[in-house]
Structure formats: C-alpha cells, structure tokens
Scaffold this motif. Structure first.
Motif, PDB file in Angstrom:
ATOM      1  N   UNK A 180       2.865  -0.134   8.178  1.00 20.37           N
ATOM      2  CA  UNK A 180       2.665   1.312   8.273  1.00 20.37           C
ATOM      3  C   UNK A 180       3.952   2.076   8.014  1.00 20.37           C
ATOM      4  N   UNK A 181       5.108   1.498   8.323  1.00 17.27           N
ATOM      5  CA  UNK A 181       6.369   2.198   8.078  1.00 17.27           C
ATOM      6  C   UNK A 181       6.532   2.465   6.595  1.00 17.27           C
ATOM      7  N   UNK A 211       4.097   5.284   5.550  1.00 20.76           N
ATOM      8  CA  UNK A 211       4.558   6.624   5.927  1.00 20.76           C
ATOM      9  C   UNK A 211       5.777   7.030   5.123  1.00 20.76           C
ATOM     10  N   UNK A 212       6.622   6.064   4.776  1.00 24.82           N
ATOM     11  CA  UNK A 212       7.756   6.407   3.925  1.00 24.82           C
ATOM     12  C   UNK A 212       7.255   6.938   2.588  1.00 24.82           C
ATOM     13  N   UNK A 247      11.452  15.273   6.111  1.00 25.63           N
ATOM     14  CA  UNK A 247      11.019  14.021   5.492  1.00 25.63           C
ATOM     15  C   UNK A 247      12.202  13.212   4.986  1.00 25.63           C
ATOM     16  N   UNK A 274      10.852  -2.008   4.141  1.00 24.03           N
ATOM     17  CA  UNK A 274       9.978  -1.605   5.229  1.00 24.03           C
ATOM     18  C   UNK A 274       8.665  -2.364   5.177  1.00 24.03           C
ATOM     19  N   UNK A 295       1.361   5.368  -0.694  1.00 26.59           N
ATOM     20  CA  UNK A 295       0.706   6.662  -0.831  1.00 26.59           C
ATOM     21  C   UNK A 295       1.531   7.577  -1.709  1.00 26.59           C
ATOM     22  N   UNK A 322       4.440   8.572   2.137  1.00 24.59           N
ATOM     23  CA  UNK A 322       3.996   9.964   2.353  1.00 24.59           C
ATOM     24  C   UNK A 322       5.198  10.880   2.256  1.00 24.59           C
ATOM     25  N   UNK A 323       6.272  10.465   2.975  1.00 23.29           N
ATOM     26  CA  UNK A 323       7.456  11.313   3.053  1.00 23.29           C
ATOM     27  C   UNK A 323       7.992  11.578   1.653  1.00 23.29           C
ATOM     28  N   UNK A 360      12.812   1.181  -0.077  1.00 23.94           N
ATOM     29  CA  UNK A 360      11.570   1.221   0.699  1.00 23.94           C
ATOM     30  C   UNK A 360      10.940  -0.143   0.920  1.00 23.94           C
ATOM     31  N   UNK A 389       0.834  -1.193   0.000  1.00 22.16           N
ATOM     32  CA  UNK A 389       0.000   0.000   0.000  1.00 22.16           C
ATOM     33  C   UNK A 389       0.871   1.246   0.000  1.00 22.16           C
ATOM     34  N   UNK A 416      13.662  11.284   7.777  1.00 17.23           N
ATOM     35  CA  UNK A 416      12.897  10.076   8.047  1.00 17.23           C
ATOM     36  C   UNK A 416      13.335   8.947   7.125  1.00 17.23           C
TER      37      UNK A 416
END
Lengths: 429, 341, 286
Positions: B119-120, B123-124, C269, B116, B67, B126-127, B113, B65, C272
């Motif tokens: 949820x990690x 959120x990555x 970001x 990961x 984003x 999103x970042x 990525x 999933x 992160x």
C-alpha cells in the motif's frame, strides 16, 4: 480427455467472442435512433448536471426549460416575443434534449457529437464551464451547426473566429473593464484612493483567464497588482490564501471562486477579521442566490458584476418577471445572472428560427449574425452578435449584497443605492 | 491468474487473429463506422483497452499496482497537444517525444518508489499524480490551467483529426490496440515476461534465483509508461483539447486500474474484456438513464464495481475460469508448465 | 512575526483535524490491511448528517457529534459486513476497488437525494467566535474541532492500548490466525474496527460541518490527505497518524503562505514522497 480439452477451448473461445459481439450488438441496437414524425425542433442543452459545477449546471438547464415552456405555451406576457404564440413557425414545438458533461471536456465533446449526430438536435445551448464549452463548440463548428453559449465567461471563446458560435453573456474582459471603470469613478468622484489590487481565483480555465483580464484592465488605470493568489478548487481550507491577501492588504480584490470555495473564502475572511476596501466578483458564488442564502449576513457587502438580479428586474426588466416565476417553480430560487443567459440563448435562437421561416442552419446563422433581437431577459433589452459571436449588447451592472438583496451601485443610470465603502470591518457590524 | 499453456495458447492465437480481422473489417466496410454513437463507444473501448493493457504490463504481469499512470497518459497527451497548438505542426513528433519522455520520467520516479512495498507504493503513486497534476496546472509554458485548444482543421491523417466520420479515429485506435496487445502477447513468452511474473509471485524468491528485480520492474514500468503515453496522445487528438484535470488526475488513473482488474489482472484478454463491459456501461447509462435524475448512471457504475469485487475479484477472466470448469487450476500450475526454472 | 504565529496556529489546527479523519483509516489499515477508498465519502455523509440534524432538529454540532459518530459507526460497520468482508483475502486490490465503487455510489446518491447545492450550517453556538491573541485569529469552531480531535485520538489510543478489546484488536492485527486460535472472534473485531474507523471520521465530520460547506464532493481532498497521513505515519499507528497529520498541517500552512497557496498541496504530497524514501514504512511503521 482430448475431447474435453477441445470443448473447453471452444467454450472459452465462444465465451470471449460472445462478450465482444454482445458489446458490439448492444452498441448498434442502442445506437439506432428512432425518427419522430411530430412537428418538433430539438435543441440540445449540454451542462454539468453532476460533478463540481452541478449546482449551476442544473440551474442552467432549468433556465433553458423555462424559456422553452414560454415559447411552446400560450402566455400573455407583455413585451415578450414568442410568448403568446404556441410554439414556433407553424406549430413546431421546441423539445429540449439534455446532456450531462459532468464537468469534463472529453465528455462534453462526445455529448455534443451525440446530441448532433444521434439526437439530431438543431443546435446546442451550453455549457457553463468554459473548458467544456471549448471542445463542444469545436464539434459544432466542425459539423457546421449552431452553438449558443450563455454563461461561459472566457473571452477566448469569441476570439476564435468561429462562424457558428454565439455567446450572450459579458466576457471576463468586458467585466474587467467595467470593474476598473468603477474603481476609476470611485477614485475620481469619491476620493476612494484605491491603488492596489489583489486577485483571488480558482486555478481553472475560468479563474485563470479572469485573472489575466483583470490584470490587463488594472494596468490601464495604473493600479498595481500586489497579490496574485490562485487556489485549488475544493480546498480543505483557505487559510494561506486569505493570510497572503491580508499580509499584502490590497485595496481592491477581484474574486473568481465558485460555490463552496466562495463561502469558505467569505468565512475565512471573517475569521481573519480582514477584508479589502472593496471586493468585486466575476461570475461566481456571489451571483448564486442559494449560496447567499446559506451565507446569510456573512455575505454582506461583497460586490460583483451581474447581468440580472431580481431587484434590477423589478425596475428595469419587468418583462422578465413572469419568466422568473416559471423558473422559481422549477428550482425554488429566483433567476440568477448566469442561468438567465441560457434562457436568453434559447429565446434569441427561437426568434432567429422564426425570422428565418424554417429550422435551416445557414439561414438562421445569417440572421443571428445580422439582426438585433429584442431580449426581455437581457439587461440592455437587446442582443446582437459581432463577428466571432460575442453579444455586443451584453451589459452588466455592479451590485453589492446587503441582507441578501442585490443593490445596484454602478453605472449611475441604474444605481439604486449608495455603495457601502469601504467594506465594514467584520467585528464592527 | 490464468496462464496459457501449450494448446491453449494456440487457441488464443487464433481467437486474437480472428478478432483483429473482424475489427479491421469494420474499418474497411464503407459506412460501417461513420458518425454513429457505437463508433464512439468502439473507439473508446479500443483506447481504454490499450490503456488498461499498458497498465497490465506493470500491474498485472509484474505485480506493481500503480495509481500513477495518468501522469504518463498526460505527458503523451501534452506531447501531441504542444506540437499541434504551441508549435502549430503535425502531432507525430510530439507523440514520439511524449512517449519517450514518459518512459524516462517513469524510470526516474520509479527508481526510488520501487523500494516501497504494498500500500505504501500505491499511495506514493497517488501522491505523484497529485504533484504532477497540480504542477501542470501552474506551468504556463504548457498552458497551465487554460489548457491547449486545437485549431479547427479539415479531416486528415497528417494531423490525425476527424469530425464527421470517425473511421480514421477508429483505424488509429485499432492500430494502437494491435500494437499494445501484440507487444504484450510477444512479451508473455520472452525472458522479460517470465522474470516479471517471477517478481510478481515473490520478489525475494526471484532475486535468490538471480533475477535482477529492480531492472525488471524498471523495464516493465518504462514499457508501460511508453504505451500509456501513446494512448494519451490519441486522447488529446480525439477530444480537440488538453488540460491538466482532463488527463493527469486520480480519476483517470483509476480507469487504468479498474478496467484491468475488472477484466482480469495479469491476463491477456482481461483489459479488453474490462473495457468491453465498462465503457459501454459508462456511455450508455449516462446517455439513456439521464431521465432518472442526476448521478444515477454513476451510482450504477459504483454498484457494478462493488458487485464485481465482491463476487469475483479476478474479474471477467475469473468468471470465465469458473464457468468453463477451470476453477480448480491455479496460476502456479499453468506457470509450472512454462516456467524457466 | 504575527504572520508566523498565525501560520503556525492554522497548521496545528488543521493538522489535528486531519489526524482525527486519518486515525480511523490508520486503524482499519493496520488491523485489516484494507485501504478504505470511501473514507472521504464517509466524511461527507457525516457532514450531511450534522447539517440535517442541525437544520431539522436544531441540534448544535457541539452536541450532535455523538449522533454523527454513531451513525457513521453503523454505516461503516454495515459497509464492512455487506461489502468489504466478501472482498478481503481474495486479492489485495479487491477491498480497495470495492470501496472505490462505494465512494462513487455514496457521492452520487447524496447528489441525487440532496441536490448539489452547498449547505452551510449557520446559527451554531460557536459560529463567528474568534479568539484573538498575540495577533493571531483563532476561530472557535476550528479550535473546538482540533481540540476535540486530540481528545478523541487519545481516547482511541487508550482504547487500543489499554483495554481488553483493544488488545484483541492488536492481536488480530499482528496475526489473525493466532488470534483466532486464542479464541478471539476476529470477525467481530473486524466489524468493530471498521465501525470505529467510521466513527472517528464521523465525529470529525460532525465538527467540520460547523465551518465548512457541505456538498457531495467535499470529501475528495480530505480523502487523499488522509491516505497520505496514514502512509506517512505508518499504518496501524495512531500516534504515527497524529504526528504525520500535524506535520502535514504545518507543511501545508507554511508552504501555502511562504511559497504560494496554490502549491500547498503539492508540498504535502512532496513531503510524503521525501519522507517515505528515507523511511519506507512511514515514520512509525513496523
């Protein structure tokens, strides 16, 4: 067993087709427009009624509705064309059809199309954000329909060679020139010694373009740019930005920050106990009376370019005062420099329609391009458009806020006060 | 997740052909499209369905999933935009370059990525959207915050621009839709498709069976990004403008996710159903409910999402499953029929 | 040198505040594996409550934080009971998207009810007070907010680590079924945790309204930063959230001043991404 499976299969197929078809039918049904037989000229008003610029967007809509009320009704206003007559031409009323672009250029484009194609508006007034005005007016240009733009400040809008686009406000190029003229005046006449410039602007189409114009103008009088600080809209804090300015300490700062960022900026400057010698704003939070009310004394001594303020109106634009009362009854605030431009747009358009004798786009456009219109809501009193659509009578004065009153300081003919210069230190007030 | 087995798949095939034929017919009947509002809604439905389906490849079928799809969408949009505005030519080379570039960028950012989980990873992504979005805003070569505005041109296929009559846009959207959905339909039955689902159902298990999960995820990501970029290019051509907040934003990314999940993640029809419900809702509530006051249309939108997620998180396909009595069957059963084990 | 000190001070204060905003999210994520997308809108709601209480009753944020915390506890618990509870377990994405829907609803509800006008609370006790030492300007409202955040974070940590209810929370977080077998009412724990998460962000909002303008979109960026803080710190870890928050506050501040203010969030970001590649479960994750 087989029959059940077949039934399930057919059922599933039916359900899926049903979904697709119902979406289609819904679209068609809702999409058909009903023709009204009354004497109405529909004008679209496309603004950000929701989203980050909603404060200004809603004010702009109220301003357009104010102008419509004046034109449609019978008002005994002095020096206000079309106020006494009820409506336009022979009994036509103006109907404002609002559209919300939510601050998004793609929504602006489709709303503009919807207003023209489905609502059959004669023209659109809009759209506050320059980034939304661009695609919306491109739609109008392609459809050969009129787009009246009030407060979008990007000079690029009238540099596109469009034929159906008209903008009434002063551009960021015009304002930048006025700012540097003033700085020049202060340097020559008051020994102000302003040599360095800092720019603090939101990183958007509006802010970026204003900064470009500001730098160009500064170069013409030899002012050196020592700080160029764009910031993120809706930032959680402005510490780095203000500290950057504080450390480079420019004599003058040009600001382009809307709404909440403007108030954050002012308060952070107060906390850092820093201010430049003068701080002049493009059309931003400075011109918004509700923000200055909230800021209170923290807003004092900032400056900005304005095409209107209640104080100026008292002296130079008396004919606009009754209009302001109508606007105040809608929003609770006096007219402001940005939203009034939208009223001007409708008022000028209405005069052009009246002169053309009919709501005929080509006739109206020719009149808009060739005539000079009396405009009680404009500071210069007149509106006239150059090729490309810029109002060449757009005129702004530079004001300074003291105790929530806008004091005009430049040009000299309009000045009612002396400038408080330099910006008094925060801790010595 | 509903898996079509044997007979169901041929039913599905027939429905697919019938649907495409019906939609194509609309493009051909003179005056059916024109400049009507429903034409705009249809174009958006086809576009967002394509976007959702491209996300579905990675999110639904492969279970990752993300984003971050608005980044690929944005790269595609800028590809077209740069060709039209900066270089003053036809958009097509920009479209292709944008799509390939998006696939390449997706490979680069996904490689790290994918280490990961859960949820990690989300959120990555999103970042990453935030990073790209803000960098685009300051990158002057692509126009930065000013964006790219299209010149006024006559209607043409060469430049893929239309004003009054949307038939061209509709046809283009339909082609895009058929391409993305067609590829996904094909892919469902290829080895890659099965490996993707295996990774989704349990990465460690799949690996123990010899599936190279990293490669599978990477391929899913690249394919997904490629199509998302094509959609972005269409978006730019449709709106006459590209700027960073329009295309590379969390809002846009959420659209990719929301439409697919609302329709039914990991299903073939999900993206279309989701778009067919959400887009008309979005467009019609904005235009017809404006009199109720600002923001009402978006409140309804929010409530609908809440309701759907509470009631049937498997989306519309989940509802259909319940409705036609398939509630008892699980994905595993359907998968067993065809699993390459 | 004074620049450095100022940047450091700003970073620490902002970091502490981000920490309180994120702590609630971290707890919710750790115990229930739910990302509350409406977190930023809860912050906005808290700021509105503080503003209206201040304007209508004249209560200073230094006192009204109790009210905002309580209100947000309720709002959050109700959100859990009405919305989130029915989404958990059905699919991984359902609670996230349901809270996304909630965030859109809350934002536009406030836009509709309170107009989009920016509201500034003025006349508060600490307003305008600035402490100056060693050339640093430390504004009192932000200092109060950050000190209070640290205190609340410690209280929360103590609660989770040292009280019976806190142990019940930890047990539920580790293994829900086992906790139920041990007689813990996990449903009540979930409600409590969601409520606590809301209360934390509510208190943060209560203090922030004393120096930030309140408007419907105010929570958006805080939301994103909170997610990154929580993921960076490792879900479920309150000390992790605090460390991550301070780190992010510092990176934002230093990148903002020494590189360019416009990329300060890019740096956050990017930080992160860099950290998570080295430690995929965050700094303190398990």
């Amino acid at each position: 067993m087989f029959a059940k499976r077949l039934m399930n299969g057919i059922l599933e197929r039916r359900v899926m087709l049903l979904f697709a078809l119902s979406a289609l039918i819904l679209s068609v049904v809702c999409g058909s427009a009903f023709a009204a037989e009354e004497k109405v000229i529909k004008i679209g008003a496309l603004f950000p009624l929701t989203g980050p610029a909603a404060v200004s967007g809603q004010n702009c809509l109220a301003a357009v509705q104010t102008a419509a009320d004046i034109i449609n009704g019978k008002h005994d206003f002095k020096d206000f064309p079309l106020a006494e007559k009820e409506g336009l031409l022979d009994g036509y009323k103006i109907e404002i059809v609002p559209g919300d672009h939510q601050g998004k250029p793609d929504v602006a484009k489709s709303e503009a199309e919807r207003l023209f194609n489905q609502e059959n508006v004669f023209a659109i007034i809009g759209s506050y954000n320059s980034s939304a005005s661009k695609p919306a007016s491109a739609v109008a240009e392609r459809l050969k329909k009129i787009f009246m733009c009030g407060a979008s400040s990007s000079a690029e809008l009238t540099e596109r060679g469009f034929n159906y686009f008209f903008r009434t406000a002063a551009t960021d190029a015009i304002e930048s020139k006025e700012f540097v003229d003033y700085i020049d005046y202060l340097n020559k006449n008051k020994g102000a010694g302003i040599k360095t410039l800092g720019l603090l602007y939101e990183n958007s189409e509006f802010g970026k373009h204003a900064a470009i114009e500001g730098k160009k103008a500064a170069a013409t009088i030899g002012i050196e740019v020592v700080a160029d600080v764009p910031f993120t809209v809706g930032a959680t804090n402005m510490n780095s930005e203000i500290q950057k300015l504080k450390s480079t300490n420019p004599d003058v700062v040009f600001g382009a920050a809307l709404g909440s960022d403007y108030s954050l900026m002012a308060r952070t400057m107060k906390q850092s106990n820093w201010a430049p010698k003068i701080f002049i704003n493009y059309c931003t939070g400075y011109q918004n009376p509700s923000i200055n009310k909230e800021l209170g004394s923290d807003g004092n001594f900032f400056m900005g370019g304005m095409g209107y303020s209640p104080e100026i109106a008292e002296v130079y634009m008396k004919a606009a005062l009754p209009a302001q009362e109508i606007y105040r009854s809608k929003t609770g605030f006096p007219l402001d420099s940005d939203s009034i431009q939208e009223s001007v747009c409708l008022h000028v358009l209405a005069q052009a329609i009246e002169k053309a004798g009919a709501a005929d786009t080509e006739k109206v456009v020719n009149i808009l391009r060739s005539e000079t219109f009396p405009s009680p809501l404009s500071l210069s009193g007149q509106v006239a458009f150059s090729p490309g659509g810029q109002n060449n009578k757009a005129f702004t004065v530079i004001t300074q806020i003291v105790d929530q009153k806008y004091l005009t300081v430049f040009p000299k003919d309009y000045a009612d006060s002396e400038l408080t210069y330099p910006f008094p230190a925060w801790d010595k007030r | 997740m509903v898996e079509p087995a044997g007979k169901n798949r041929s039913v599905e095939g027939r429905v697919w052909i019938a649907l495409v034929a019906a939609l194509a017919l609309l493009a051909v009947i003179p005056g059916a499209i024109g400049n009507r509002f429903y034409a705009h809604v249809l174009v958006l439905i086809l576009l967002y369905a394509s976007m959702a389906q491209s996300w579905n490849i990675l999110g639904g079928y492969c279970g990752q999933v993300s984003f971050g799809h608005s980044v690929f969408f944005g790269i595609g949009a800028y590809g077209a935009g740069m060709a039209m505005v900066k270089y003053g030519t036809v958009p097509w080379p920009g479209v292709i370059i944008g799509a390939i570039l998006a696939a390449a960028v997706s490979a680069v950012i996904s490689w790290p990525c994918f280490k990961l989980r859960g949820h990690y990873f989300a959120i990555a992504t999103f970042a990453i959207v935030e990073i790209f979005g803000r960098l685009f805003l300051v990158w002057d070569w692509i126009g930065g915050a000013l964006g790219l505005d299209y010149p006024i041109m006559d209607d043409s296929w060469k430049y893929f621009l239309w004003s009054s009559d949307k038939t061209g846009y509709y046809a283009g959207a339909l082609v895009l839709f058929v391409l993305v959905f067609g590829v996904v339909r094909r892919m469902e039955r290829t080895r890659l498709g099965y490996y993707m689902r295996a990774v989704r159902e349990g990465q460690e298990t799949a690996e123990s069976l010899g599936v190279n999960s990293s490669l599978v995820k990477l391929m899913a990501m690249a394919l997904s990004a490629f199509f998302a970029a094509l959609c972005g290019a269409f978006f730019a051509q449709y709106n006459y403008r590209v700027d960073p907040p329009m295309v590379v934003s969390l809002d846009m990314s959420m659209k990719f996710v929301l439409i697919t999940i609302l329709g039914g993640m990991g299903t073939f029809w999900g993206p279309l159903l989701g778009a067919a419900v959400l887009i008309p809702l979005q467009e019609y509530t904005r235009t017809y409910l404006a009199s109720l006051g600002p923001g009402v249309d978006q409140m309804i939108y929010g409530l609908l999402i809440i309701f759907m997620m509470m009631r049937q998180p498997r989306g519309i396909m989940g509802f259909i499953g319940e409705f036609s009595g398939k509630a008892g069957k699980t994905a595993k059963k359907g998968g067993d029929d065809n699993a390459a084990s | 040198m004074t620049d450095f000190a100022q940047v450091l001070a700003d970073g620490l204060m902002n970091g502490a505040i981000y920490g309180l905003v994120a702590a609630g999210l971290s707890l919710i994520w750790g115990v229930m594996d739910v990302i509350n997308f409406a977190h930023g809108e809860f912050l906005m709601a808290a700021m509105y409550v503080c503003y209206w209480v201040g304007v209508l009753i004249g209560l200073d944020p230094l006192i009204s934080w109790v009210l905002t915390g309580a209100f947000l506890f309720l709002l959050s618990a109700v959100s859990y009971k009405v919305v989130v509870r029915r989404c958990i377990g059905k699919s991984a994405m359902a609670p996230l998207l349901a809270t996304f829907g909630l965030s859109i609803f809350l934002k536009n509800f406030c836009l509709n009810m309170f107009t989009p006008n920016f509201r500034l609370l003025s006349g508060t006790f600490l307003e305008g007070m600035v402490f100056n030492f060693f050339g640093m300007a430390i504004p009192a409202p932000q200092l109060a907010a950050s000190l209070f955040s640290l205190v609340m974070l410690y209280v929360l940590y103590y609660f989770v680590k040292r009280t019976r209810t806190g142990w019940a929370i930890q047990a539920t977080a580790m293994d829900k079924e086992a906790a139920e077998l041990m007689g813990i009412d996990t449903e009540r724990i979930f409600t409590l945790v969601f409520g606590l998460g809301g209360a934390c962000v509510g208190i943060a909002g209560g203090f922030m309204a004393s120096y930030l303008a309140v408007f419907p979109e105010v929570g958006t960026l805080f939301s994103l930063i909170a997610f990154v803080v929580v993921a960076l710190g490792g879900f479920g870890s309150i000390p992790g959230a605090l460390c991550a928050a301070i780190l992010i506050g510092l990176v934002e501040s230093f990148a903002g001043f020494y590189i360019a203010p416009v990329i300060k969030y890019v740096a956050v970001f990017a930080l992160y991404i860099v950290v998570i590649l080295i430690r995929p479960k965050g700094l303190f994750g398990w």
